[in-house]
Design a protein around this motif. Structure first.
Motif, PDB file in Angstrom:
ATOM      1  N   PHE A 230       0.853  -1.195   0.000  1.00 20.94           N
ATOM      2  CA  PHE A 230       0.000   0.000   0.000  1.00 20.94           C
ATOM      3  C   PHE A 230       0.882   1.236   0.000  1.00 20.94           C
ATOM      4  N   THR A 231       0.379   2.310  -0.559  1.00 17.48           N
ATOM      5  CA  THR A 231       1.225   3.480  -0.818  1.00 17.48           C
ATOM      6  C   THR A 231       1.648   4.216   0.444  1.00 17.48           C
ATOM      7  N   GLN A 232       0.915   4.074   1.543  1.00 23.84           N
ATOM      8  CA  GLN A 232       1.301   4.754   2.776  1.00 23.84           C
ATOM      9  C   GLN A 232       2.230   3.917   3.639  1.00 23.84           C
ATOM     10  N   CYS A 233       2.638   2.772   3.152  1.00 23.44           N
ATOM     11  CA  CYS A 233       3.594   1.914   3.842  1.00 23.44           C
ATOM     12  C   CYS A 233       4.915   2.674   3.999  1.00 23.44           C
ATOM     13  N   PRO A 234       5.461   2.765   5.212  1.00 26.88           N
ATOM     14  CA  PRO A 234       6.653   3.583   5.425  1.00 26.88           C
ATOM     15  C   PRO A 234       7.976   2.901   5.098  1.00 26.88           C
ATOM     16  N   ASP A 235       8.004   1.593   4.963  1.00 30.31           N
ATOM     17  CA  ASP A 235       9.299   0.937   4.838  1.00 30.31           C
ATOM     18  C   ASP A 235       9.328  -0.215   3.845  1.00 30.31           C
ATOM     19  N   VAL A 236       8.610  -1.294   4.126  1.00 31.85           N
ATOM     20  CA  VAL A 236       8.703  -2.509   3.321  1.00 31.85           C
ATOM     21  C   VAL A 236       8.374  -2.254   1.851  1.00 31.85           C
ATOM     22  N   CYS A 237       7.262  -1.596   1.599  1.00 31.49           N
ATOM     23  CA  CYS A 237       6.799  -1.415   0.218  1.00 31.49           C
ATOM     24  C   CYS A 237       7.745  -0.550  -0.620  1.00 31.49           C
ATOM     25  N   PRO A 238       8.075   0.664  -0.165  1.00 29.00           N
ATOM     26  CA  PRO A 238       8.966   1.478  -0.994  1.00 29.00           C
ATOM     27  C   PRO A 238      10.356   0.871  -1.142  1.00 29.00           C
ATOM     28  N   THR A 239      10.836   0.194  -0.104  1.00 30.25           N
ATOM     29  CA  THR A 239      12.155  -0.440  -0.192  1.00 30.25           C
ATOM     30  C   THR A 239      12.157  -1.554  -1.224  1.00 30.25           C
ATOM     31  N   THR A 240      11.127  -2.391  -1.190  1.00 31.62           N
ATOM     32  CA  THR A 240      11.037  -3.497  -2.139  1.00 31.62           C
ATOM     33  C   THR A 240      10.984  -2.991  -3.576  1.00 31.62           C
ATOM     34  N   MET A 241      10.118  -2.021  -3.832  1.00 28.06           N
ATOM     35  CA  MET A 241       9.962  -1.529  -5.195  1.00 28.06           C
ATOM     36  C   MET A 241      11.189  -0.741  -5.654  1.00 28.06           C
ATOM     37  N   ALA A 242      11.847  -0.039  -4.727  1.00 26.46           N
ATOM     38  CA  ALA A 242      13.070   0.685  -5.081  1.00 26.46           C
ATOM     39  C   ALA A 242      14.180  -0.302  -5.440  1.00 26.46           C
TER      40      ALA A 242
ATOM     41  N   LYS B  77       4.892 -18.490 -15.683  1.00 25.41           N
ATOM     42  CA  LYS B  77       4.697 -19.420 -14.570  1.00 25.41           C
ATOM     43  C   LYS B  77       5.363 -18.894 -13.311  1.00 25.41           C
ATOM     44  N   VAL B  78       4.680 -19.007 -12.179  1.00 24.64           N
ATOM     45  CA  VAL B  78       5.259 -18.536 -10.927  1.00 24.64           C
ATOM     46  C   VAL B  78       6.433 -19.435 -10.553  1.00 24.64           C
ATOM     47  N   ARG B  79       7.556 -18.815 -10.160  1.00 24.73           N
ATOM     48  CA  ARG B  79       8.764 -19.577  -9.873  1.00 24.73           C
ATOM     49  C   ARG B  79       9.349 -19.310  -8.495  1.00 24.73           C
ATOM     50  N   LEU B  80       9.248 -18.065  -8.032  1.00 22.56           N
ATOM     51  CA  LEU B  80       9.924 -17.712  -6.787  1.00 22.56           C
ATOM     52  C   LEU B  80       9.040 -16.891  -5.866  1.00 22.56           C
ATOM     53  N   PHE B  81       9.285 -17.050  -4.567  1.00 16.02           N
ATOM     54  CA  PHE B  81       8.795 -16.110  -3.576  1.00 16.02           C
ATOM     55  C   PHE B  81      10.035 -15.483  -2.965  1.00 16.02           C
ATOM     56  N   VAL B  82      10.171 -14.174  -3.090  1.00 14.93           N
ATOM     57  CA  VAL B  82      11.353 -13.473  -2.614  1.00 14.93           C
ATOM     58  C   VAL B  82      10.995 -12.696  -1.349  1.00 14.93           C
ATOM     59  N   ARG B  83      11.604 -13.068  -0.260  1.00 14.95           N
ATOM     60  CA  ARG B  83      11.326 -12.424   1.016  1.00 14.95           C
ATOM     61  C   ARG B  83      11.906 -11.020   1.057  1.00 14.95           C
ATOM     62  N   TYR B  84      11.301 -10.181   1.858  1.00  8.87           N
ATOM     63  CA  TYR B  84      11.768  -8.804   2.041  1.00  8.87           C
ATOM     64  C   TYR B  84      13.186  -8.801   2.605  1.00  8.87           C
ATOM     65  N   GLY B  85      14.014  -7.918   2.054  1.00 11.99           N
ATOM     66  CA  GLY B  85      15.357  -7.739   2.586  1.00 11.99           C
ATOM     67  C   GLY B  85      16.413  -8.611   1.944  1.00 11.99           C
ATOM     68  N   ILE B  86      16.092  -9.278   0.842  1.00 12.84           N
ATOM     69  CA  ILE B  86      17.056 -10.185   0.217  1.00 12.84           C
ATOM     70  C   ILE B  86      18.253  -9.441  -0.363  1.00 12.84           C
ATOM     71  N   GLY B  87      18.060  -8.189  -0.747  1.00 15.02           N
ATOM     72  CA  GLY B  87      19.150  -7.390  -1.295  1.00 15.02           C
ATOM     73  C   GLY B  87      19.198  -7.389  -2.810  1.00 15.02           C
ATOM     74  N   VAL B  88      19.708  -6.310  -3.371  1.00 13.24           N
ATOM     75  CA  VAL B  88      19.708  -6.130  -4.822  1.00 13.24           C
ATOM     76  C   VAL B  88      20.559  -7.173  -5.534  1.00 13.24           C
ATOM     77  N   ASP B  89      21.733  -7.503  -4.996  1.00 16.12           N
ATOM     78  CA  ASP B  89      22.612  -8.467  -5.656  1.00 16.12           C
ATOM     79  C   ASP B  89      21.921  -9.819  -5.824  1.00 16.12           C
ATOM     80  N   ALA B  90      21.241 -10.263  -4.778  1.00 13.94           N
ATOM     81  CA  ALA B  90      20.524 -11.544  -4.847  1.00 13.94           C
ATOM     82  C   ALA B  90      19.384 -11.467  -5.849  1.00 13.94           C
ATOM     83  N   TRP B  91      18.683 -10.343  -5.863  1.00 17.54           N
ATOM     84  CA  TRP B  91      17.608 -10.126  -6.824  1.00 17.54           C
ATOM     85  C   TRP B  91      18.147 -10.249  -8.252  1.00 17.54           C
ATOM     86  N   VAL B  92      19.239  -9.547  -8.517  1.00 17.37           N
ATOM     87  CA  VAL B  92      19.806  -9.530  -9.868  1.00 17.37           C
ATOM     88  C   VAL B  92      20.185 -10.937 -10.313  1.00 17.37           C
TER      89      VAL B  92
END
Length: 205
Positions: free
Chosen positions: A72-84, A176-191
């Motif tokens: 949700f857009t008023q989320c102060p931490d998890v949401c903007p961090t994940t999308m950023a 096809k759905v393949r992964l569930f990525v938990r919050y805080g995994i970090g950009v390097d792991a995402w890439v």
């Protein structure tokens, strides 16, 4: 405050997953940083409305790696961090970043109007798409993805925040759905994970 309720989505049907592929007898199975949920019988479809009022579905993004996040857009931490972080992943991938699609589904459609949602996602990355619907539609979509969310009233009762599953679902180029990525995994792991999925064949026309 948009608490990172890790595991509330995955834990409903993925106990025992070790993130190393579902078939331990297959040595060639890719190893991901996110939780490998290949073959999951949920998170198969999504059909909600974008800020322009157009009905969107996952099927239109085949050929891309699609990342779906409920927040949700008023989320102060998890949401903007994940999308950023996802926006940074697209930048690091260079030209291949064009084949990564971020989808933000609001769990707070009462406050996240079409205008609010549209401005929010575009500020994070112009390519991102925001989706919304009625409370009933969003509830059904969350159920289909095994995503938990609930409204938490403020102490004075005049406002509220949302608690929600803090993780992203990642779809391969075949849709096809393949992964569930938990919050805080970090950009390097995402890439690393996205690069692996981008190497896989796209859906046939």
């Amino acid at each position: 405050m948009g608490l990172p309720l890790l595991g509330l989505g995955v834990g409903l049907g993925l106990s025992g997953c070790d993130g190393k592929g579902l078939n331990p007898l297959t040595p060639e199975a890719p190893k991901f940083n996110g939780v490998d949920i290949t073959g999951a019988e949920y998170a198969k479809a999504l059909s909600l409305t974008d800020p322009e009022g157009k009905r969107r579905s996952l099927a239109e993004f085949k050929g891309k790696v699609v990342v779906v996040f409920f927040g949700f857009t008023q989320c102060p931490d998890v949401c903007p961090t994940t999308m950023a972080e996802l926006a940074e992943v697209r930048r690091r991938l260079g030209a291949d970043g064009q084949r990564v699609q971020g989808v933000f589904v609001t769990v707070d459609p009462e406050r996240d109007t079409a205008q609010v949602l549209g401005e929010y996602v575009k500020a994070l990355d112009p390519s991102f798409i925001g989706l919304r619907g009625s409370v009933e539609e969003v509830t059904q979509a969350a159920r289909d993805f095994k995503v938990f969310f609930q409204k938490v009233p403020s102490k004075d009762g005049k406002s509220y925040t949302m608690d929600h599953t803090a993780g992203s679902y990642v779809f391969d180029p075949q849709g096809k759905v393949r992964l569930f990525v938990r919050y805080g995994i970090g950009v390097d792991a995402w890439v690393a994970d996205v690069q692996q999925l981008l190497k896989e064949p796209a859906a046939k026309a």
